[in-house]
Scaffold this motif. Structure first.
Motif, short mmCIF file in Angstrom:
data_model
loop_
_atom_site.label_atom_id
_atom_site.label_comp_id
_atom_site.label_asym_id
_atom_site.label_seq_id
_atom_site.Cartn_x
_atom_site.Cartn_y
_atom_site.Cartn_z
N ALA A 117 1.12 -0.95 0.33
CA ALA A 117 -0.07 -0.02 0.23
C ALA A 117 0.77 1.10 0.00
CB ALA A 117 -0.92 0.51 1.24
N ALA A 118 2.27 0.85 0.10
CA ALA A 118 3.19 2.40 0.95
C ALA A 118 3.34 2.64 -0.35
CB ALA A 118 3.98 2.27 2.21
N ALA A 119 4.08 1.56 -1.40
CA ALA A 119 4.73 1.88 -2.53
C ALA A 119 3.22 2.12 -2.94
CB ALA A 119 5.04 0.28 -3.12
N PHE A 120 2.31 1.75 -3.71
CA PHE A 120 1.52 2.34 -4.32
C PHE A 120 0.86 3.22 -3.81
CE2 PHE A 120 1.11 -1.96 -5.76
CZ PHE A 120 0.92 -1.64 -7.21
N ALA A 121 0.68 3.90 -3.08
CA ALA A 121 1.15 5.52 -2.44
C ALA A 121 2.28 6.33 -3.22
CB ALA A 121 0.64 5.69 -1.41
N ASP A 122 3.06 6.13 -3.32
CA ASP A 122 4.49 6.37 -3.45
C ASP A 122 3.98 6.44 -5.07
OD1 ASP A 122 6.56 7.86 -2.58
OD2 ASP A 122 7.23 6.62 -4.04
N CYS B 156 0.62 9.69 1.03
CA CYS B 156 1.78 8.36 0.84
C CYS B 156 2.65 8.52 1.99
CB CYS B 156 2.47 8.73 0.28
SG CYS B 156 4.21 7.99 -0.59
N VAL B 157 2.01 9.25 2.90
CA VAL B 157 3.45 9.33 4.24
C VAL B 157 1.99 8.43 5.14
CG1 VAL B 157 3.88 11.08 6.40
CG2 VAL B 157 4.13 12.06 3.62
N LYS B 158 0.68 8.63 4.86
CA LYS B 158 -0.26 7.98 5.87
C LYS B 158 0.03 6.78 5.88
CE LYS B 158 -3.76 10.32 6.41
NZ LYS B 158 -5.45 10.06 6.58
N ARG B 159 0.40 6.22 5.26
CA ARG B 159 0.22 4.73 4.29
C ARG B 159 2.06 4.22 4.36
NH1 ARG B 159 -3.68 5.06 4.56
NH2 ARG B 159 -5.01 5.42 2.58
#
Length: 900
Positions: free
Chosen positions: A433-438, A454-457
């Motif tokens: 999830a963090a990767a796709f947010a980034d 992105c920071v939240k993820r």
């Protein structure tokens, strides 16, 4: 002031006061030194010099000088006033009030001191004192408008609105017929609207309406006039006039939901709970169809009927509402519809509508029954909506399939990647999830919202260092981390605190939680300047609303999270206190020489790294701390950057109690508040306070698993206590025995029977079965295997629904994680925990916690295959066979070094 000085020095003293008021501190300091050369013991000069030094951040000298001046001249109101100003600058308001009162004993008619005292009384909510002070100001200067208004507001805040009305009427009696002049129309109109709101508060509706209509020409804010008039008409029961006026307001703003609600009240078709009879639904439908013809461009008139329509009528209205928004490409459509998912059956109808649209557009490029061809983007937005729909229903595999299909259709839309990140988060794969947010962030580096998402993820995936580097991209140069604190970025601090807590770093977790608590203290202080500003500018209705908001400030969700998090940290600190230096040395002495050497090298490297980071931050802050005038601005250095001093508290439970009291006062209807209260007071052996928490839990939700846990734990603990010896212990036992009879769950039952009854009521619920098993083990540790067997025997039933594409199960990921932790740490059955993990890995294939086959924790998952291909420099773009696995449509170069 300066009366005891010769004329030359008296003029210099006036210069000191003027320099202080105009912020020319060096000039004032020079004048003070000139006087003190001749009169070194002059109290008022010493005090003014101290006040000037205080403004130059020389606080210790300031306090010393002011106290010396007061000692030399105890009967000077100036010295006492200055001492009060000094305390006020340090937010010591109670001490400042004492000083002002002492000054008024010497000079009771000093308007400046009275005004300063009234501001502090408003800030501290000393309302009776506030009324007295404002009355005294009005008596001394009755020709000043602000004194009349201040006196009226003081009575209003002191719950005496009728007296406030009398004061405002008396003030109006002092005005001439042609008042106000043109430059004061707005202020006077605001005062009249405030007076009418007071009449409404006192339930003098007829008088308020007459007064409003009488003063219509003097009220500048015509919209506020109409809104106030229609409210009064409805309260007086003059519904026909109210309906007419609401229709006029709708012609001015046809997207205001409050106007539609008011119109429904006027025609007798309003329900607070949203439940209507079939006849009322037909009448409401006819009303909104008529309004829809009048206001064709209004979205509200099309959206509101979706809340009350049912069956085929809902299907038709929802279909007509969704189609143009899909054609237009509105990303927030699902957020708009999300409230409908709480109404029985509507989610199934929405699913049917969207699937029909998807099928029709794929085959004919038209809506079902439509004649015009739709643009290609309509299919993408339809898939986007479907993905969010399935995500909301917990069908993550289908949701990922749909979002991947949308990404393949149009790979350049940022919202698609953000939603995919959200789906993966809900499915349990926080790293992916963090990767796709980034990836979404990299597509538009200037979008602050996407950056924050992105920071939240990243924080949810416990990638704190990476999250901080990403967050500071939108802060000023210099000490960037402190900029986030200065901006009161509470969502960031809460998310990072939760991450540190999960990682076991209690020092940093406490530091972040307490930073949020400080923000609320600052918000409380920020109201101080408005006490005089709002009276001067006559924004009285907004001012009173602001004060009421401030009184409820600590009931805000962010403060609740921060306080609850701090309490959890202190409880954990009490349960597992940090090792002392002697204990660490003792542990080191047990190691082999080679192990000691490695340990020391590790410690030296960590210290060097921390020192280097601190130096870099200091360099950044010093580089960014130079003002335009060339002066270096010294920024405060954080004395405890890692939160280590926060862990060095003698009594963690005492510190936790401070925040618990705030929660009990401001969030009394939260289950979490009383659960934390129970946990804390049980550790402090405060039996009656713990029992009070149990009673509150039973009041709020007697069937909640935590309420049941606390009830059984409490009476099990009481039953295992020694026989009472002292009078107080006997009294406590008698109270508990009497209270036990009043609890329906325990009446005439043993704890085992109560536990069994709880299971019988909630046999199909996983969380309730887990609570039963845990309590069974606590009551009788020999029955652990029985408790484990019962938990493992839980069935993940299907949720009943009409024609869904794929099954929806009852179990939630977070509940299964809680059960796994219960099996591993409380029941201490590692075999059962392993079996549970394997079972949940099949149910939640994207969960990194359970190492599901599709999650980034699995080496063979699609996410890791992409990462490997990116690392080897492969240019092939993998789109997959749409097996609903976590796919990427961009290079994840920022995440090459991710470790799982």
């Amino acid at each position: 002031m300066g009366a005891s000085l010769p004329p030359k020095e008296a003029n210099l003293f006036k210069l000191i006061v003027k320099s202080y008021e105009t912020k020319q501190y060096k000039k004032g300091l020079k004048a003070a030194d000139t006087i003190l050369k001749k009169f070194p013991d002059h109290g008022e000069t010493l005090s003014m010099k101290g006040l000037t030094l205080n403004c130059m951040d020389r606080k210790s000298e300031a306090y010393e000088l002011v106290r010396q001046g007061l000692k030399n001249d105890l009967k000077s109101h100036v010295c006492w006033h200055v001492y009060g100003l000094l305390y006020r600058s340090d937010r010591e308001y109670r001490e400042a009030i004492k000083c002002y009162r002492n000054a008024l004993k010497i000079d009771p008619d000093n308007i400046e001191i009275l005004r300063d005292l009234s501001l502090l009384q408003a800030q501290m909510r000393d309302l009776s004192g506030f009324v007295e002070t404002r009355q005294q100001l009005l008596t001394l200067k009755s020709n000043h408008r602000m004194n009349w208004i201040g006196f009226a507001v003081a009575h209003h805040l002191n719950s005496n609105a009728s007296k406030a009305i009398e004061i405002l009427e008396a003030y109006e009696g002092t005005l001439e017929d042609d008042y106000p002049p043109e430059n004061e129309w707005c202020e006077h109109g605001e005062m009249l609207l405030y007076k009418i709101s007071l009449l409404e508060e006192c339930r003098f509706f007829q008088k308020a309406l007459e007064e409003l209509q009488k003063k219509e020409l003097k009220i500048v804010d015509k919209l506020a006039y109409k809104e106030q008039e229609v409210l009064l008409l409805v309260k007086l029961g003059r519904l026909e006039e109210g309906e007419k006026l609401y229709r006029t307001l709708l012609s001015m703003n046809p997207d205001n939901y409050r106007y539609y609600e008011g119109l429904q009240k006027c025609v007798g078709l309003y329900s607070k709970n949203g439940h209507y009879s079939p006849d009322e639904i037909d009448r409401l439908d006819a009303l909104y169809k008529t309004l829809g013809q009048q206001y064709k461009w209004s979205s509200a008139v099309k959206r509101i009927p979706l809340d009350f329509l049912q069956g085929d009528k809902f299907h038709e209205a929802a279909d007509n509402y969704i189609r143009p928004l899909l054609t237009k490409g509105v990303p927030s459509l699902f957020s708009d519809l999300s409230s409908l998912y709480n109404q029985l059956g509507k989610a199934d109808i929405l699913e049917q509508i969207i699937l029909e649209i998807e099928s029709s557009i794929k085959t004919t490029s038209q809506y079902p029954g439509g004649m015009e061809k739709e643009p290609p983007s309509t299919l993408m937005w339809t898939l986007f909506l479907l993905a969010q729909h399935y995500d909301r229903r917990g069908q993550y595999e289908i949701a990922l399939f749909k979002i991947n299909e949308a990404i393949d259709h149009t790979p350049t839309v940022i919202d698609l990647y953000s939603v995919k990140s959200r789906i993966l988060k809900h499915a349990g794969d926080l790293v992916a999830a963090a990767a796709f947010a980034d990836e979404a962030r990299c597509m538009d580096l200037a979008d602050r919202y996407v950056n924050s998402e992105c920071v939240k993820r990243m924080l949810q995936a416990d990638q704190v260092a990476l999250a901080e580097k990403t967050a500071v991209l939108f802060t000023k140069d210099g000490d960037q981390h402190n900029n986030l604190h200065d901006m009161q970025c509470m969502w960031y601090e809460l998310a990072s605190a939760e991450s540190y807590f999960r990682q076991g770093n209690l020092g940093m977790a406490l530091k972040k939680f307490l930073a949020v608590e400080k923000h609320y203290a600052d918000i409380t202080e920020d109201q101080f300047d408005f006490h005089s500003y709002c009276l001067r500018k006559m924004t009285l209705r907004t001012y009173v609303e602001m004060l009421k908001f401030q009184d409820q400030l600590h009931s805000h969700a962010y403060f609740h999270k921060a306080a609850a998090g701090a309490i959890r940290c202190y409880i954990k600190l009490h349960d597992s206190p940090p090792k002392s230096t002697a204990e660490e040395d003792n542990d080191m002495s047990k190691l082999l020489p080679s192990q000691k050497k490695k340990m020391r090298q590790k410690q030296r490297k960590a210290e060097a790294r921390a020192k280097k980071e601190a130096e870099e931050k200091n360099e950044e802050s010093s580089a960014g701390g130079i003002s335009k005038s060339g002066k270096r601005q010294a920024k405060p250095i954080d004395p405890d950057p890692r939160g280590e001093k926060l862990l060095q508290v003698e009594d963690p439970l005492l510190e936790g109690t401070k925040y618990l009291k705030l929660l009990q006062k401001n969030s009394p209807d939260s289950v979490e508040t009383h659960f934390l209260s129970f946990e804390l007071y049980m550790r402090k052996q405060r039996i009656l306070l713990a029992f009070q928490a149990v009673k509150q839990l039973l009041r709020l939700d007697a069937e909640h698993p935590d309420s049941h846990r606390c009830l059984i734990k409490f009476f099990n603990k009481v039953g295992s206590m020694n026989a009472p010896v002292t009078d107080s212990e006997k009294l406590i036992c008698n109270v508990l025995e009497a209270e036990r009879q009043t609890i329906s769950q325990l009446h005439g039952k043993s704890l085992f029977e109560t536990n069994n009854s709880f299971l019988e009521k909630h046999e199909d619920s996983l969380t309730h079965r887990a609570a039963f098993g845990e309590m069974l083990y606590i009551l009788d540790p020999s029955r652990r295997s029985e408790a484990v067997k019962l938990i493992e025997g839980s069935a993940n039933n299907l949720v009943p629904r009409n024609g869904a594409l794929g099954p929806i199960r009852e179990w939630k990921l977070k509940d299964c994680i809680s059960v796994h932790k219960l099996l591993a740490t409380v029941l201490v059955d590692q075999d059962a925990a392993s079996r549970w993990k394997m079972r949940c890995a099949e149910l939640f294939p994207y969960s990194t916690y359970f190492e599901g086959i599709c999650s980034s924790a699995s080496p063979n998952s699609a996410f890791n295959q992409i990462r490997k291909s990116t690392e080897t420099g492969s240019s092939n773009h993998w789109v997959g066979d749409h097996n609903a696995e976590s796919t990427s449509n961009g290079k994840l170069e920022a995440f090459k070094d991710l470790t799982i």
